[in-house]
Design an enzyme around this catalytic site. Structure first.
Site, PDB file in Angstrom:
ATOM      1  N   TYR A  75       1.035  -1.111   0.087  1.00 39.51           N
ATOM      2  CA  TYR A  75      -0.146   0.060   0.002  1.00 39.51           C
ATOM      3  C   TYR A  75       0.834   1.196  -0.118  1.00 39.51           C
ATOM      4  O   TYR A  75       0.617   2.236  -0.735  1.00 39.51           O
ATOM      5  CB  TYR A  75      -0.909  -0.176   1.247  1.00 39.51           C
ATOM      6  CG  TYR A  75      -1.530   1.098   1.632  1.00 39.51           C
ATOM      7  CD1 TYR A  75      -2.525   1.875   0.982  1.00 39.51           C
ATOM      8  CD2 TYR A  75      -1.030   1.832   2.973  1.00 39.51           C
ATOM      9  CE1 TYR A  75      -3.199   3.008   1.521  1.00 39.51           C
ATOM     10  CE2 TYR A  75      -1.437   2.893   3.377  1.00 39.51           C
ATOM     11  CZ  TYR A  75      -2.640   3.528   2.892  1.00 39.51           C
ATOM     12  OH  TYR A  75      -3.145   4.690   3.226  1.00 39.51           O
ATOM     13  N   HIS A 127     -14.242   2.905  -4.536  1.00 40.48           N
ATOM     14  CA  HIS A 127     -13.427   1.972  -3.974  1.00 40.48           C
ATOM     15  C   HIS A 127     -12.482   2.684  -2.780  1.00 40.48           C
ATOM     16  O   HIS A 127     -11.516   1.991  -2.608  1.00 40.48           O
ATOM     17  CB  HIS A 127     -12.625   1.147  -5.076  1.00 40.48           C
ATOM     18  CG  HIS A 127     -13.391   0.251  -5.740  1.00 40.48           C
ATOM     19  ND1 HIS A 127     -12.828  -0.332  -7.116  1.00 40.48           N
ATOM     20  CD2 HIS A 127     -14.748  -0.100  -5.649  1.00 40.48           C
ATOM     21  CE1 HIS A 127     -13.921  -1.024  -7.385  1.00 40.48           C
ATOM     22  NE2 HIS A 127     -14.948  -0.971  -6.814  1.00 40.48           N
ATOM     23  N   GLY A 203     -11.490   3.858 -19.559  1.00 39.00           N
ATOM     24  CA  GLY A 203     -10.522   2.951 -18.823  1.00 39.00           C
ATOM     25  C   GLY A 203     -10.714   1.952 -17.916  1.00 39.00           C
ATOM     26  O   GLY A 203     -10.189   1.874 -16.776  1.00 39.00           O
ATOM     27  N   THR A 204     -11.941   1.447 -18.219  1.00 40.68           N
ATOM     28  CA  THR A 204     -12.254   0.311 -17.262  1.00 40.68           C
ATOM     29  C   THR A 204     -12.581  -0.758 -17.886  1.00 40.68           C
ATOM     30  O   THR A 204     -13.068  -1.199 -18.869  1.00 40.68           O
ATOM     31  CB  THR A 204     -13.333   0.614 -16.195  1.00 40.68           C
ATOM     32  OG1 THR A 204     -13.924  -0.652 -15.317  1.00 40.68           O
ATOM     33  CG2 THR A 204     -14.685   1.142 -16.877  1.00 40.68           C
ATOM     34  N   ASN A 229     -11.567   3.062 -24.666  1.00 41.60           N
ATOM     35  CA  ASN A 229     -10.707   2.232 -24.090  1.00 41.60           C
ATOM     36  C   ASN A 229      -9.930   1.726 -25.394  1.00 41.60           C
ATOM     37  O   ASN A 229     -10.415   1.349 -26.427  1.00 41.60           O
ATOM     38  CB  ASN A 229     -11.471   0.772 -23.676  1.00 41.60           C
ATOM     39  CG  ASN A 229     -10.704  -0.074 -22.448  1.00 41.60           C
ATOM     40  OD1 ASN A 229      -9.705  -0.268 -23.168  1.00 41.60           O
ATOM     41  ND2 ASN A 229     -11.279  -0.229 -21.562  1.00 41.60           N
TER      42      ASN A 229
END
Ligand code: APR
Length: 260
Positions: A75, A127, A203-204, A229
């Site tokens: 992280y 998220h 972009g996913t 994309n």
């Protein structure tokens, strides 16, 4: 001009018409939008010393229970990569779009702060965020910055700091695999997707649920959806369009064609 360029140009022109007319735009982003800022996407293979790990196994409560120092080190390294990165042309174009007469809401799956650093003010993080850790035991968010160390290097394990209240281990304040999304962010994202007239999905991979429901929710409620994309987007439905290019390449072109 070759066939690919013609296709790209036609896709951008059609999308620009939709953007030009839209009054309420949702920009739904994934890791691909930060790729041109140098942040690897989730499903790109990891390189260097982290190469033997898979984010899907590091980002779980179980991984933290088994080896908290490994997960905290991973992280810290990701925070360092983000701190070294700069918003790219796509982040900046979205921020500019937000200064026009349209209502613009960014819903991101990303845990970086590149939308905010580019100047976007309305950003929903589905998220979580790399910048807000919490206690693994009591969920308390630290009230000071003492957890915020500069120690980060590729592949290095770092013991997590302790919670000031219960002395539990601090964990990243991001949504791990198998965990629920923050309920306020999720409710607001759904309501925004329902009320927009255009959603740009940038972009996913659209593989992770429930976030991947957001474009579907917009479609179900009559909005158009444009996917940006470089990888092909399959099975496009009615009111759904795809532009095969990178975010940093397509967003400035799209905005300029739409007169933004
Ligand atoms: N511009 C636009 N898209 C790009 C670019 C680029 N320069 N480079 C890569 N892409 C696309 C890839 O083709 C892929 O479809 O970005 C997508 C990235 O997909 P993922 O790595 O799966 O990222 P994302 O969709 O954000 O993942 C969703 O999964 O691991 C979890 O919680 C994590 O938020 C993440 C979620």
């Amino acid at each position: 001009m070759n066939e690919t360029n013609t296709e790209l140009r036609e896709g951008l022109a059609a999308a620009a018409v939709l953007l030009g007319k839209a009054r309420h735009v949702v920009v739904f982003t994934g890791a691909g939008i930060s790729a041109e800022s140098g942040i690897p996407t989730f499903r790109d293979p990891l390189t260097g010393l982290w190469a033997r790990y898979d984010p899907e196994t590091l980002e779980t409560p179980r991984a933290f229970r088994e080896d908290a120092a490994l997960v905290w080190g991973w992280y810290l390294w990701r925070r360092m990569k983000v701190a070294q990165a700069l918003p790219n042309a796509a982040h900046k174009t979205i921020a500019t779009l937000g200064t026009t007469q349209r209502e613009v809401t960014v819903i991101t799956q990303n845990i970086d702060d590149l939308h905010e650093r580019a100047g976007s003010s309305d950003v929903i993080h589905l998220h979580g965020s790399l910048d807000i850790p919490k206690c693994f035991a009591c969920h308390r968010i630290p009230t000071d910055e003492s957890w915020n160390t500069d120690i980060a290097a590729e592949g290095v394990r770092v013991e997590p700091p302790r919670c000031e209240r219960c002395k539990g281990k601090l964990r990243p304040g991001i949504v791990w695999f198998g965990e629920d999304l923050p309920s306020r962010a999720w409710k607001r994202a759904l309501a925004t997707a329902k009320s927009c007239d255009l959603l740009l999905s940038i972009g996913t991979s659209g593989l992770v649920y429930p976030a991947a429901e957001i474009p579907r929710e917009a479609l179900r409620n009559g909005a158009s959806v444009i996917h940006i994309n470089p990888a092909p987007v399959t099975q496009l439905g009615v009111n759904e369009y795809a532009i095969a290019g990178t975010a940093g390449q397509c967003m400035p072109l799209l905005a300029s064609l739409a007169g933004v």
